[in-house]
Design a protein around this motif. Structure first.
Motif, short mmCIF file in Angstrom:
data_model
loop_
_atom_site.label_atom_id
_atom_site.label_comp_id
_atom_site.label_asym_id
_atom_site.label_seq_id
_atom_site.Cartn_x
_atom_site.Cartn_y
_atom_site.Cartn_z
N LEU A 86 -31.19 96.66 -22.78
CA LEU A 86 -32.61 96.87 -23.12
C LEU A 86 -33.55 96.37 -22.03
O LEU A 86 -34.75 96.52 -22.13
CB LEU A 86 -32.95 96.12 -24.43
CG LEU A 86 -32.31 96.66 -25.70
CD1 LEU A 86 -32.55 95.70 -26.87
CD2 LEU A 86 -32.86 98.05 -26.03
N ASP A 87 -32.96 95.72 -21.02
CA ASP A 87 -33.73 95.17 -19.91
C ASP A 87 -34.62 94.00 -20.34
O ASP A 87 -35.58 93.66 -19.66
CB ASP A 87 -34.58 96.26 -19.23
CG ASP A 87 -34.95 95.87 -17.80
OD1 ASP A 87 -34.21 95.07 -17.21
OD2 ASP A 87 -35.97 96.36 -17.30
N VAL A 88 -34.28 93.41 -21.48
CA VAL A 88 -34.96 92.18 -21.87
C VAL A 88 -34.42 91.04 -21.01
O VAL A 88 -35.14 90.15 -20.58
CB VAL A 88 -34.73 91.88 -23.37
CG1 VAL A 88 -35.20 90.48 -23.73
CG2 VAL A 88 -35.44 92.92 -24.22
N LEU A 89 -33.13 91.11 -20.72
CA LEU A 89 -32.55 90.21 -19.73
C LEU A 89 -32.30 91.01 -18.45
O LEU A 89 -31.74 92.10 -18.50
CB LEU A 89 -31.21 89.65 -20.22
CG LEU A 89 -31.27 88.65 -21.38
CD1 LEU A 89 -29.85 88.24 -21.77
CD2 LEU A 89 -32.09 87.42 -21.00
N SER A 90 -32.72 90.47 -17.33
CA SER A 90 -32.43 91.13 -16.06
C SER A 90 -30.95 91.02 -15.73
O SER A 90 -30.35 91.94 -15.20
CB SER A 90 -33.19 90.46 -14.92
OG SER A 90 -34.55 90.46 -15.18
N ARG A 91 -30.41 89.86 -16.04
CA ARG A 91 -28.99 89.64 -15.81
C ARG A 91 -28.63 88.29 -16.40
O ARG A 91 -29.50 87.50 -16.74
CB ARG A 91 -28.66 89.65 -14.31
CG ARG A 91 -29.32 88.52 -13.53
CD ARG A 91 -29.02 88.60 -12.04
NE ARG A 91 -29.54 87.46 -11.32
CZ ARG A 91 -30.81 87.28 -10.99
NH1 ARG A 91 -31.70 88.18 -11.32
NH2 ARG A 91 -31.18 86.20 -10.34
N VAL A 92 -27.34 88.06 -16.50
CA VAL A 92 -26.85 86.75 -16.87
C VAL A 92 -26.03 86.27 -15.69
O VAL A 92 -25.01 86.87 -15.36
CB VAL A 92 -25.95 86.82 -18.13
CG1 VAL A 92 -25.39 85.45 -18.48
CG2 VAL A 92 -26.74 87.40 -19.31
N GLY A 93 -26.51 85.26 -15.02
CA GLY A 93 -25.76 84.84 -13.84
C GLY A 93 -26.52 83.85 -13.00
O GLY A 93 -27.55 83.33 -13.41
N PRO A 94 -26.00 83.61 -11.80
CA PRO A 94 -26.60 82.59 -10.95
C PRO A 94 -27.93 83.02 -10.34
O PRO A 94 -28.14 84.19 -10.04
CB PRO A 94 -25.55 82.38 -9.85
CG PRO A 94 -24.74 83.62 -9.84
CD PRO A 94 -24.79 84.20 -11.21
N VAL A 95 -28.82 82.06 -10.19
CA VAL A 95 -30.06 82.26 -9.45
C VAL A 95 -29.88 81.48 -8.15
O VAL A 95 -29.74 80.25 -8.18
CB VAL A 95 -31.26 81.70 -10.24
CG1 VAL A 95 -32.54 81.82 -9.43
CG2 VAL A 95 -31.40 82.43 -11.57
#
Lengths: 152, 186
Positions: A45-54
């Motif tokens: 849904l593009d509510v999260l850009s991704r789950v992962g490292p910044v």
């Protein structure tokens, strides 16, 4: 509700352990499969850009914020030239005399200067070079206005 | 909100070895959403899951990775007003005041940058995010009050359009070039 708790609890930090989604599930009182399914859905849904490292930006080597003033009616054409230049990773139109703002990156300083000089020649305009001198703080977490979002 | 990642900033490159770089490239678009994401990444880069996890933990400790998180897309969540506020602050006070305004609600990034007189007098930048421009303007008023007499002028530059945003996608070429020296083994 679970979606909200997932984002509210984990937008700053995920557990960094062998099975992070299992750890999240235990905290939220649900199953690992449910956590994974929700995260997949929120990503879709593009509510999260991704789950992962910044990653820390400086990983990219050298970079700086740059701005250029171009005629508003030719802005998109200039923006296209900038976007195609090697090392450009953001480009925002802003409402100001300096109306294009972008980040130029390069493996190291000398290459960064060369890229900017080259782009300056291509654009035929002086680029305002605004390297960071000091960083005071970066807080990347937000209070998400869930109640308002629901009304939309 | 790392997708606001906004100005990727300048600084010294932190040293990464070849394996670290492979992990960066494999994970910068996100982790695989599976029970053991580290092993899944490891399969892509030719390492065990334990190795991937311990390298990521080490990168977190060294500050190469700021955090590992569920990164929201704030535009999608209604934070559509993005105001870059720029301030002309007395040089003697800029460091102290930079720290103060950085702590104010709504400020996501705060940097000192050089002036370029006469065209550009502003030396302190603070990014504000709100759901409306009014909200951003209210935040800016709070900053203005905090800066007090040290502030000689300011502007809010709203973004009217995002023309390119790749987040912090590191080009493989960038990393390769950056590593040429350390990896020149033969």
């Amino acid at each position: 509700m679970l979606d909200r708790r997932l984002i509210d609890c984990y937008q700053r930090d995920l557990p960094v352990c062998p099975q992070p989604f299992q750890a999240m599930a235990e905290r939220l009182g649900t199953s690992e499969a449910e956590v994974i399914a929700r995260l997949q859905r929120l990503q879709a849904l593009d509510v999260l850009s991704r789950v992962g490292p910044v990653f820390e930006h400086t990983l990219a080597g050298a970079s700086l914020l740059a701005a250029v003033a171009v005629p508003e009616e030719e802005r998109d054409a200039f923006a296209e030239l900038i976007n195609q230049a090697p090392g450009v990773n953001h480009n925002y139109a802003r409402e100001h005399h300096y109306n294009l703002w972008f980040v130029m990156t390069a493996p190291e300083e000398q290459c960064l200067d060369e890229r900017l000089n080259h782009l300056e020649t291509m654009l035929g305009r002086t680029i305002l070079r605004l390297p960071m001198l000091e960083s005071f703080h970066i807080d990347l977490a937000f209070t998400i206005p869930w109640a308002e979002l629901e009304r939309i | 909100m790392s997708d606001f990642i906004w100005p990727s900033e300048e600084g010294k490159s932190k040293s990464l070895d070849e394996q670290d770089r492979a992990i960066v490239l494999a994970t910068q678009a996100g982790l695989p959403l599976v029970s053991d994401p580290w092993t899944a990444v490891g399969e892509q880069v030719g390492m065990s899951g334990e190795e991937v996890l311990s390298r990521m933990q080490a990168m977190l400790e060294r500050g190469v990775i700021r955090r590992i998180a569920a990164v929201p897309n704030h535009y999608r969540l209604g934070y559509v007003a993005n105001g870059m506020t720029v301030w002309d602050v007395a040089d003697a006070d800029v460091e102290r005041l930079g720290r103060e305004i950085a702590a104010i609600e709504g400020v996501s990034h705060c940097y000192q940058r050089p002036r370029h007189l006469p065209h550009w007098p502003y030396n302190l930048f603070a990014m504000l995010h709100g759901r409306t421009r009014e909200e951003v303007e209210q935040q800016a008023q709070v900053l203005r009050a905090c800066l007090g007499e040290a502030c000689h002028g300011h502007r809010i530059l709203y973004s009217s359009r995002i023309l390119k945003k790749t987040g912090l996608r590191l080009a493989a070429a960038n990393l390769q070039t950056a590593s040429t020296e350390t990896d020149a083994r033969g």
